[in-house]
Design a protein around this motif. Structure first.
Motif, PDB file in Angstrom:
ATOM      1  N   SER A  22      11.864  12.834  -1.653  1.00 43.03           N
ATOM      2  CA  SER A  22      12.233  13.653  -0.508  1.00 43.03           C
ATOM      3  C   SER A  22      12.242  15.093  -0.989  1.00 43.03           C
ATOM      4  CB  SER A  22      13.611  13.257   0.030  1.00 43.03           C
ATOM      5  OG  SER A  22      14.006  14.101   1.085  1.00 43.03           O
ATOM      6  N   HIS A  23      11.329  15.904  -0.466  1.00 41.95           N
ATOM      7  CA  HIS A  23      11.139  17.259  -0.963  1.00 41.95           C
ATOM      8  C   HIS A  23      11.157  18.262   0.180  1.00 41.95           C
ATOM      9  CE1 HIS A  23       9.820  15.878  -4.982  1.00 41.95           C
ATOM     10  NE2 HIS A  23       9.249  14.884  -4.311  1.00 41.95           N
ATOM     11  N   TYR A  24      11.809  19.392  -0.050  1.00 44.85           N
ATOM     12  CA  TYR A  24      11.748  20.487   0.903  1.00 44.85           C
ATOM     13  C   TYR A  24      10.613  21.433   0.522  1.00 44.85           C
ATOM     14  CZ  TYR A  24      16.023  19.202   3.300  1.00 44.85           C
ATOM     15  OH  TYR A  24      16.961  18.521   4.043  1.00 44.85           O
ATOM     16  N   VAL A  25       9.848  21.829   1.514  1.00 47.60           N
ATOM     17  CA  VAL A  25       8.741  22.760   1.313  1.00 47.60           C
ATOM     18  C   VAL A  25       9.302  24.164   1.113  1.00 47.60           C
ATOM     19  CG1 VAL A  25       6.738  23.811   2.454  1.00 47.60           C
ATOM     20  CG2 VAL A  25       7.172  21.336   2.686  1.00 47.60           C
ATOM     21  N   ASP A  26       8.779  24.875   0.114  1.00 46.13           N
ATOM     22  CA  ASP A  26       9.266  26.247  -0.103  1.00 46.13           C
ATOM     23  C   ASP A  26       8.262  27.305   0.337  1.00 46.13           C
ATOM     24  OD1 ASP A  26       7.406  25.918  -2.144  1.00 46.13           O
ATOM     25  OD2 ASP A  26       8.634  26.899  -3.676  1.00 46.13           O
ATOM     26  N   VAL A  62       2.603  11.108   3.706  1.00 48.24           N
ATOM     27  CA  VAL A  62       4.050  11.253   3.817  1.00 48.24           C
ATOM     28  C   VAL A  62       4.455  11.776   5.193  1.00 48.24           C
ATOM     29  CG1 VAL A  62       4.335  11.617   1.338  1.00 48.24           C
ATOM     30  CG2 VAL A  62       3.957  13.588   2.834  1.00 48.24           C
ATOM     31  N   GLN A  63       5.733  11.631   5.480  1.00 49.34           N
ATOM     32  CA  GLN A  63       6.285  12.100   6.743  1.00 49.34           C
ATOM     33  C   GLN A  63       6.678  13.586   6.645  1.00 49.34           C
ATOM     34  OE1 GLN A  63       8.951   9.166   8.720  1.00 49.34           O
ATOM     35  NE2 GLN A  63       8.939   8.093   6.755  1.00 49.34           N
ATOM     36  N   VAL A  64       6.528  14.279   7.766  1.00 43.06           N
ATOM     37  CA  VAL A  64       6.928  15.685   7.870  1.00 43.06           C
ATOM     38  C   VAL A  64       8.079  15.784   8.865  1.00 43.06           C
ATOM     39  CG1 VAL A  64       6.236  18.014   8.554  1.00 43.06           C
ATOM     40  CG2 VAL A  64       4.594  16.513   7.395  1.00 43.06           C
ATOM     41  N   GLU A  65       9.167  16.384   8.441  1.00 49.02           N
ATOM     42  CA  GLU A  65      10.292  16.667   9.334  1.00 49.02           C
ATOM     43  C   GLU A  65      10.490  18.180   9.363  1.00 49.02           C
ATOM     44  OE1 GLU A  65      14.375  14.481   9.547  1.00 49.02           O
ATOM     45  OE2 GLU A  65      14.629  16.219   8.225  1.00 49.02           O
ATOM     46  N   ALA A  66      10.204  18.788  10.502  1.00 54.16           N
ATOM     47  CA  ALA A  66      10.290  20.245  10.639  1.00 54.16           C
ATOM     48  C   ALA A  66      11.476  20.610  11.516  1.00 54.16           C
ATOM     49  CB  ALA A  66       9.007  20.800  11.237  1.00 54.16           C
ATOM     50  N   ILE A  95      11.276  22.521   6.291  1.00 57.71           N
ATOM     51  CA  ILE A  95      10.330  21.410   6.372  1.00 57.71           C
ATOM     52  C   ILE A  95      10.600  20.456   5.216  1.00 57.71           C
ATOM     53  CG2 ILE A  95       7.898  20.709   6.261  1.00 57.71           C
ATOM     54  CD1 ILE A  95       7.201  23.484   7.383  1.00 57.71           C
ATOM     55  N   ARG A  96      10.751  19.195   5.548  1.00 61.44           N
ATOM     56  CA  ARG A  96      10.992  18.177   4.521  1.00 61.44           C
ATOM     57  C   ARG A  96       9.859  17.165   4.530  1.00 61.44           C
ATOM     58  NH1 ARG A  96      14.228  13.162   3.878  1.00 61.44           N
ATOM     59  NH2 ARG A  96      14.597  13.143   6.139  1.00 61.44           N
ATOM     60  N   LEU A  97       9.403  16.779   3.337  1.00 64.53           N
ATOM     61  CA  LEU A  97       8.399  15.740   3.176  1.00 64.53           C
ATOM     62  C   LEU A  97       9.046  14.520   2.543  1.00 64.53           C
ATOM     63  CD1 LEU A  97       5.448  17.864   1.697  1.00 64.53           C
ATOM     64  CD2 LEU A  97       5.989  17.427   4.104  1.00 64.53           C
ATOM     65  N   TYR A  98       8.791  13.356   3.098  1.00 60.94           N
ATOM     66  CA  TYR A  98       9.364  12.137   2.527  1.00 60.94           C
ATOM     67  C   TYR A  98       8.485  10.943   2.879  1.00 60.94           C
ATOM     68  CZ  TYR A  98      11.343  11.703   7.263  1.00 60.94           C
ATOM     69  OH  TYR A  98      11.506  11.628   8.623  1.00 60.94           O
ATOM     70  N   ARG A  99       8.670   9.872   2.138  1.00 62.85           N
ATOM     71  CA  ARG A  99       7.760   8.743   2.228  1.00 62.85           C
ATOM     72  C   ARG A  99       8.166   7.759   3.318  1.00 62.85           C
ATOM     73  NH1 ARG A  99       6.929   6.843  -3.921  1.00 62.85           N
ATOM     74  NH2 ARG A  99       5.600   5.272  -2.929  1.00 62.85           N
ATOM     75  N   ASP A 100       7.309   6.767   3.508  1.00 60.80           N
ATOM     76  CA  ASP A 100       7.541   5.667   4.443  1.00 60.80           C
ATOM     77  C   ASP A 100       8.964   5.122   4.271  1.00 60.80           C
ATOM     78  OD1 ASP A 100       7.525   2.775   5.318  1.00 60.80           O
ATOM     79  OD2 ASP A 100       5.422   3.228   5.779  1.00 60.80           O
ATOM     80  N   ASP A 128       0.803  -1.223   0.000  1.00 60.22           N
ATOM     81  CA  ASP A 128       0.000   0.000   0.000  1.00 60.22           C
ATOM     82  C   ASP A 128       0.834   1.271   0.000  1.00 60.22           C
ATOM     83  OD1 ASP A 128      -2.379  -1.380  -0.051  1.00 60.22           O
ATOM     84  OD2 ASP A 128      -2.719  -1.274   2.113  1.00 60.22           O
ATOM     85  N   ILE A 129       2.098   1.189   0.470  1.00 59.91           N
ATOM     86  CA  ILE A 129       2.909   2.408   0.547  1.00 59.91           C
ATOM     87  C   ILE A 129       3.914   2.519  -0.610  1.00 59.91           C
ATOM     88  CG2 ILE A 129       2.628   2.714   3.023  1.00 59.91           C
ATOM     89  CD1 ILE A 129       5.904   1.320   1.797  1.00 59.91           C
TER      90      ILE A 129
END
Length: 294
Positions: free
Chosen positions: A112-116, A51-55, A97-102, A40-41
């Motif tokens: 893996s993406h940084y929020v702008d 997705v995961q949030v790393e702030a 802030i970074r977004l990335y998957r399981d 599923d992931i």
């Protein structure tokens, strides 16, 4: 600082940019969590859009602090989450802030993406009422085709709805920490909704720190109808019930948040949205206002 002239002050979004919190989650024990299947992931999976949030926050002495949460991809460059994943009372807005998957997804870090940029419900900052705890995130490049865009709908006003509550878990010790950390998990529950939504939704799904912002998905429609926020305590101080934030109620207007991001990106003008500014932590931020559609 000038005040926005709007007939309904609930409908305000604060915009802030980013360069390259305290969690309130509860294991109620009524509806134990399960780890989402690896199928599923993976690319195209039904849960690949959660997705995961790393702030990252920076304190006055220059020390960096990291917190984690969950977000839900609903468009090529957009995801929704809760505002408290992005803002800390002591440290202010996140600096990164970074977004990335399981963690089980093996794609070489492609997603893996940084929020702008981000827009949060301004009423959460000014009133600190949890029903306004909502945000939309923007990334500069599109998510890969392997991430399924999550369908969403305005939170319905039925009395009870069967849902699945999704989120990630981050803790160094505790209940099955080694099994759940970095892996998307879910819990089945009923969500209880008032006939006219003016506050939070209640649910008894199990969550842990890191699940804030996770999808609350209707089992009937398969669509996201709310985002998980945290819990409240009973008179003895123990966790009593978990909560979720309604979508497209209380100024948590997804479409308007997206339009604000478009205004900034294109330097355009929207006749239905007025612009002002507001000051936080000694810095001015764009503040947008609109009249609610409800």
């Amino acid at each position: 600082m000038g005040q926005c002239q709007s007939q309904n002050q609930e409908s305000q979004g604060l915009y802030f940019r980013l360069s390259k919190p305290t969690f309130r989650e509860a294991l109620l024990g009524t509806n134990p969590r399960e780890i989402c299947s690896k199928e599923d992931i993976q690319d195209g999976g039904s849960c690949s859009g959660i997705v995961q949030v790393e702030a990252e926050f920076k304190d006055a002495e220059g020390w960096h602090h990291i917190s984690h949460g969950t977000a839900n991809v609903f468009d090529d460059q957009l995801a929704m989450t809760v505002a408290h994943n992005l803002y800390h009372d002591k440290f202010g807005f996140a600096v990164s802030i970074r977004l990335y998957r399981d963690d089980r997804v093996d794609n070489g870090g492609m997603d893996s993406h940084y929020v702008d940029a981000a827009v949060i419900n301004h009423q959460w900052l000014s009133k600190r009422s949890d029903k306004y705890d909502f945000a939309v995130l923007h990334i500069p490049t599109r998510f890969s085709n392997g991430i399924r865009r999550m369908g969403y709908e305005k939170t319905p006003t039925s009395l009870t709805i069967d849902v699945e509550i999704y989120g990630f878990a981050y803790r160094e010790s505790g209940f099955n920490a080694e099994n759940f950390t970095g892996s998307l998990h879910y819990s089945n529950s009923l969500v209880h909704v008032a006939s006219e939504i003016g506050d939070l939704l209640d649910h008894e799904g199990d969550t842990e720190p890191g699940a804030s912002g996770g999808a609350v998905i209707s089992t009937a429609t398969g669509k996201l109808i709310a985002v998980h926020i945290g819990f409240t305590k009973d008179e003895s101080g123990k966790p009593a019930i978990n909560h979720a934030v309604a979508i497209n109620h209380n100024g948590n207007d997804v479409e308007m948040f997206v339009r604000i991001l478009a205004i900034i990106d294109t330097a355009s003008v929207d006749p239905n949205i007025s612009r002002d500014k507001v000051r936080f932590h000694g810095k001015d931020y764009p503040l947008f206002s609109w009249e609610r559609a409800e």
